[in-house]
Design an enzyme around this catalytic site. Structure first.
Site, mmCIF file in Angstrom:
data_model
loop_
_atom_site.group_PDB
_atom_site.id
_atom_site.type_symbol
_atom_site.label_atom_id
_atom_site.label_comp_id
_atom_site.label_asym_id
_atom_site.label_seq_id
_atom_site.Cartn_x
_atom_site.Cartn_y
_atom_site.Cartn_z
ATOM 1 N N SER A 131 -11.238 -0.659 -1.008
ATOM 2 C CA SER A 131 -10.010 -0.658 -0.198
ATOM 3 C C SER A 131 -10.291 -0.974 1.254
ATOM 4 O O SER A 131 -9.448 -1.533 1.953
ATOM 5 C CB SER A 131 -9.333 0.718 -0.259
ATOM 6 O OG SER A 131 -8.473 0.834 -1.352
ATOM 7 N N ASP B 5 0.841 -1.202 0.000
ATOM 8 C CA ASP B 5 0.000 0.000 0.000
ATOM 9 C C ASP B 5 0.880 1.258 0.000
ATOM 10 O O ASP B 5 1.952 1.258 -0.595
ATOM 11 C CB ASP B 5 -0.905 -0.056 1.245
ATOM 12 C CG ASP B 5 -2.244 0.609 1.037
ATOM 13 O OD1 ASP B 5 -2.260 1.823 0.797
ATOM 14 O OD2 ASP B 5 -3.279 -0.072 1.131
ATOM 15 N N HIS C 167 -3.592 5.955 3.674
ATOM 16 C CA HIS C 167 -4.412 4.834 3.215
ATOM 17 C C HIS C 167 -3.896 3.499 3.740
ATOM 18 O O HIS C 167 -4.668 2.650 4.202
ATOM 19 C CB HIS C 167 -4.433 4.847 1.685
ATOM 20 C CG HIS C 167 -5.277 3.807 1.037
ATOM 21 N ND1 HIS C 167 -4.793 2.563 0.700
ATOM 22 C CD2 HIS C 167 -6.573 3.824 0.641
ATOM 23 C CE1 HIS C 167 -5.751 1.862 0.116
ATOM 24 N NE2 HIS C 167 -6.848 2.612 0.069
#
Length: 399
Positions: free
Chosen positions: A345, A159, A190
């Site tokens: 996600s 990520d 994120h």
């Protein structure tokens, strides 16, 4: 192809002419292609010495083209840990066509930009995901789980990086590798958010799993296919060196246009002994058109809402294996912050966490996890989409 004597013409069938590799071109108007950047995948079974010789030849060809056509960096990354030998780099069109015509090459395709699959940000929204995956009926906020909680399982967060010092991770998170820049921290948030969902102390599913940060995306949440391939290769090599293949999970909350090499390396990682939870994507379309969601052997995850419907942004289709909560999901952010995000996600790390949880609790191997998750799941999703499962993630708590 001719030979000196007709007496040896039979050799033509035994040893046919070497085949050139396939040149896969981007569709007209594609906006995610990185200019002059390519991924080269070698024929299966090529030896390490032949692979090295080929790279030396490619570097030589690139040096010649630089004198004629300007600066191209040539080979920049190589990989082989998953069993797929290949490399990426920047080449003149003339050079890459020569590389594609080399008999050692299986195919060449453009390198592309890949992005995170988060969608919407909303602060201070309530949480429901953990309660939803541990209760057969909606509305219960209690998260019910076995105390093993993923102990002994390692989850790779591929990520934007992870804030490994965040107290949510209780010292269980370590930095693995950085395949995009020189900043060994989560510049976006994120990756920290997804890690909080799959293994955080408060927000996480597998609360005792080990976490490894694999940074492949930048502060804007973008990266290249080649960089992600390198990150996946690093995970397989790390798991092999640490003897945890079969006891490892990878979360891929990212995706882009369908790419053959991307899918191939994801499949190879799964075959090597890592369970891959993959976001289906947020374009509201068939996930068969995206990578790595369309790869064989991965567990592809679409996003559901608190009302057990498909989130309107979520991709769907026959490649989807399972639904998981992905709308309005709170988790941690760098610098001791918290944030609420929506997207596939956010759905994928719920599945990564349950995968780790079941591996620790039931002793199943990585290759058994996705089917086990599908068998335990509940038929709850209304309007899941064309040719799409209606099964919602459930951890088998018994409630």
């Amino acid at each position: 192809m001719g030979f000196l004597s007709s007496a040896i013409l039979l050799l033509i069938t035994a040893f046919p002419a070497a085949q050139a590799g396939e040149m896969i071109n981007a569709a007209a108007g594609a906006t995610d292609v990185i200019p002059d950047s390519y991924i080269v995948v070698m024929n299966e079974g090529i030896s390490e010495s032949d692979f090295e010789s080929h790279r030396t030849w490619a570097t030589s060809m690139n040096s010649k083209s630089r004198k004629r056509a300007g600066a191209f960096s040539g080979v920049s990354r190589t990989w082989s840990a998953t069993g797929m030998k290949g490399y990426s780099g920047s080449f003149a069109r003339e050079t890459i066509e020569q590389i594609a015509n080399n008999s050692a090459v299986a195919y060449v395709e453009p390198d592309r930009m890949v992005n995170i699959t988060a969608f919407v940000t909303q602060r201070n929204a309530p949480s429901y995901g953990l309660g939803r995956i541990s209760n057969k009926r909606p509305g219960n906020r209690d998260y019910i789980f076995d105390e093993s909680a993923g102990r002994g399982i390692t989850i790779y967060g591929v990520d934007t990086g992870i804030d490994i010092r965040h107290p949510e991770f209780e010292g269980r998170a370590t930095w693995g590798t950085n395949e995009i820049n020189d900043v060994n921290q989560d510049e976006n948030g994120h990756g920290t958010h997804t890690a909080g969902t799959f293994a955080g102390r408060n927000f996480g599913v597998a609360k005792r799993a080990n976490i490894v940060a694999v940074k492949v995306l930048n502060a804007e949440g973008s990266g290249s296919t080649s960089g992600i391939i390198s990150g996946i290769n690093w995970c397989v090599d790390h798991a092999r060196r640490n003897n945890i293949l079969g006891r490892a999970v990878m979360n891929l909350s990212l995706g882009g246009t369908g790419a053959r090499a991307f899918n191939q390396v994801a499949t190879n990682a799964a075959n090597a002994g890592i369970f891959l939870a993959v976001a289906a994507g947020n374009d509201g379309e068939d996930a068969a058109n995206t990578s790595p969601a369309s790869a064989r052997g991965v567990c592809t995850v679409s996003a559901s809402t608190e009302r057990d419907t498909r989130a309107d942004f979520s991709n769907f289709g026959s490649v989807v294996d399972i639904y998981a909560p992905g709308d309005q999901i709170p988790s941690v952010f760098p610098n001791n912050a918290r944030r609420v995000l929506s997207g596939t996600s956010m759905a994928a790390p719920h599945v990564a966490g349950v995968g780790a949880y079941l591996m620790a609790l039931e002793g199943i191997s990585s290759g058994q996890v996705c089917n086990r998750i599908k068998r335990l799941s509940q038929p709850r999703i209304r309007n899941p989409g064309r040719d799409t499962t209606n099964r919602l993630l459930y951890n088998n708590s018994g409630v």
